[in-house]
Enzyme design. Structure first.
Site, PDB file in Angstrom:
ATOM      1  N   SER A   1     -59.832  41.682 -23.615  1.00 12.19           N
ATOM      2  CA  SER A   1     -60.902  40.969 -24.316  1.00 12.19           C
ATOM      3  C   SER A   1     -61.069  41.517 -25.741  1.00 12.19           C
ATOM      4  CB  SER A   1     -62.186  41.052 -23.494  1.00 12.19           C
ATOM      5  OG  SER A   1     -63.109  40.107 -23.927  1.00 12.19           O
TER       6      SER A   1
ATOM      7  N   ASP B   1     -59.348  30.467 -19.980  1.00 18.19           N
ATOM      8  CA  ASP B   1     -60.080  31.735 -20.063  1.00 18.19           C
ATOM      9  C   ASP B   1     -61.581  31.456 -19.966  1.00 18.19           C
ATOM     10  OD1 ASP B   1     -61.502  33.942 -21.132  1.00 18.19           O
ATOM     11  OD2 ASP B   1     -59.718  34.599 -22.215  1.00 18.19           O
TER      12      ASP B   1
ATOM     13  N   HIS C   1     -60.652  35.861 -16.768  1.00 15.23           N
ATOM     14  CA  HIS C   1     -60.622  36.435 -18.129  1.00 15.23           C
ATOM     15  C   HIS C   1     -59.590  37.570 -18.116  1.00 15.23           C
ATOM     16  CE1 HIS C   1     -62.088  37.168 -22.140  1.00 15.23           C
ATOM     17  NE2 HIS C   1     -62.760  38.263 -21.847  1.00 15.23           N
TER      18      HIS C   1
END
Ligand code: NAG
Ligand code: NAG
Ligand code: NAG
Length: 423
Positions: A200, A296, A363
């Site tokens: 991330s 995502d 994610h």
């Protein structure tokens, strides 16, 4: 296990209304809760050997490389052994960004802005796991988890701080440099093989600092970088507003991150555009691997369908569970997937680049045993490889590994997350 997830989610949604940057904090908690959830299913993963203590970065004091609140940054280190003694895998923690004095002040009172709130012990799993069954290629390497506490992907600069009397430290770049000095002194300076990774906002930090990492290591070392769920798109939301671009603009302005971005880019366009991976990767010389789901969920909830773009809540179920989307919403999601593939097309031409773009609603995927390497991990197009095996094949040049999944819902191996279940 349901309770912490419900609490995390409710907390997260409340904050998302006030400032969606802060939503990322909640996301980290959800991810953590999910990690626990997955781990509780697999007794093999619950050994206390996997709990690694926090180390404060004492040398940071000398250069003023502080977290947002002025506390010392921190990391977790586990020594390598056997054939992995001279090899290093680093993982940069994620957790969104703060784009305003207010949201950075809120972050100061969390583990993402201050080491005073960080857990003393964290579990090393997925790419940081010490078990060959979970982590076949990197299990015996030296492992470092770098904690994220600056709010700008380790790219902030102090010239921008102390605005309007607020005491905030924008020292991300200095933290990165101090961490490098520390880990080099722990033995990274003699590395034979090294992999910088992150998820991330940590995946973005990986792309930003990849070449610098390479330049710190011996010339004959094999050095590569892996960005997990860090390929944030410069796409409009469902109303056509450039929500993400405006958000990055605020982060870049607030923390002065242009100085950490490549001069080839900031000399040619508005610096906040250079904070997007599709621009960053154009200037990265070191071999890269991109792990990113085509759907995502962080990007869907914050870039494609941010709260403000859906005042009537038409998307409220779909954005929390892809199985609840109707056909026109799926069409919009396919458009988002196409934009991702387009943004990746230049990278796809590069021989040294690896990819794993699966059609899952998730994610980060490299830190959880369930998605990194387990019997139920996602695979692409009937190929046998888990994400761990694809990354290993690319790292060790066993075979070119660029895999792009067919569009949703074709992949039965996906673990599609569902955030409506617990509401
Ligand atoms: C500082 O305060 C002024 C006046 O209230 C305001 O216009 C400006 O946007 C503030 N700056 C920041 C970075 O919040
Ligand atoms: C988004 O776009 C709509 C329509 O183009 C506009 O009315 C609205 O003000 C915008 N919202 C935000 C938050 O920028
Ligand atoms: C899907 O949902 C949206 C929002 O509720 C609605 O506008 C659209 O007409 C629906 N499409 C279909 C094909 O049902």
């Amino acid at each position: 296990m349901a309770n912490p997830r419900i609490r995390a989610l409710t907390w997260w949604r409340k904050w998302a209304k006030r400032d969606w940057a802060i939503a990322a904090v909640g996301f980290t908690i959800i991810l953590f809760a999910l990690t626990l959830l997955f781990d509780s299913r697999n007794p093999d993963l619950n050994s206390t050997d996997d709990l690694i203590p926090l180390t404060l970065l004492r040398r940071a004091k000398a250069t003023g490389a502080f977290c947002l609140d002025g506390s010392l940054p921190a990391y977790h280190f586990q020594k390598g052994f056997g054939s992995g003694s001279n090899n290093w895998v680093l993982h940069i923690e994620g957790g969104g960004w703060c784009n305003s004095i207010e949201s950075c002040n809120d972050r100061k009172r969390t583990a993402l802005g201050s080491s005073n709130y960080m857990d003393q012990l964290v579990e090393f799993s997925g790419i940081l796991s010490g078990h060959p069954s979970q982590n076949p290629d990197f299990y015996n390497w030296n492992k470092v988890k770098i904690r994220y506490c600056d709010g700008a992907s380790f790219a902030g600069h102090p010239e921008s701080q102390f605005k309007n009397g607020t005491k905030l430290f924008f020292r991300g770049q200095l933290i990165w440099e101090a961490i490098m000095d520390e880990v080099l002194s722990l033995g990274l300076s003699n590395a034979k093989e090294a992999l910088l990774s992150g998820c991330s906002a940590g995946g973005l930090a990986t792309l930003i600092h990849c070449d610098d990492f390479r330049d710190h290591l011996p010339k004959d070392a094999t050095v590569k970088c892996l960005a997990d769920a860090g390929f944030f798109l410069d796409e409009p939301d469902i109303l056509g507003n450039r929500t993400m671009r405006a958000f990055y603009h605020d982060v870049v302005q607030l923390q002065g991150t242009a100085k950490s971005l490549h001069k080839n880019c900031v000399g040619r366009m508005e610096p906040s555009k250079c904070f997007f991976p599709q621009e960053i990767v154009k200037n990265v010389r070191t071999p890269l691997f991109i792990v990113n789901p085509a759907y995502d969920f962080w990007q869907i909830q914050h870039i494609l369908v941010p709260d403000a773009s859906d005042p009537h809540g038409y998307w409220s179920r779909c954005r929390l569970n892809i199985q609840k989307c109707n056909s026109s919403q799926i069409e919009t999601l396919q458009g988002f997937r196409n934009s991702l593939l387009k943004a990746l097309s230049e990278l796809q031409q590069r021989k040294e680049v690896g990819m794993f773009i699966n059609s899952c609603f998730i994610h980060c995927q490299t830190l959880m045993a369930e998605t990194w390497h387990s019997p139920n991990s996602p695979r692409i197009n009937d190929k046998e490889q888990t994400i761990a095996e694809s990354v290993g094949d690319w790292y060790f040049n066993r075979k070119v590994s660029k895999q792009i999944d067919c569009p949703y819902p074709c992949n039965p191996t996906c673990y599609n997350m569902d955030f409506t279940r617990s509401l």
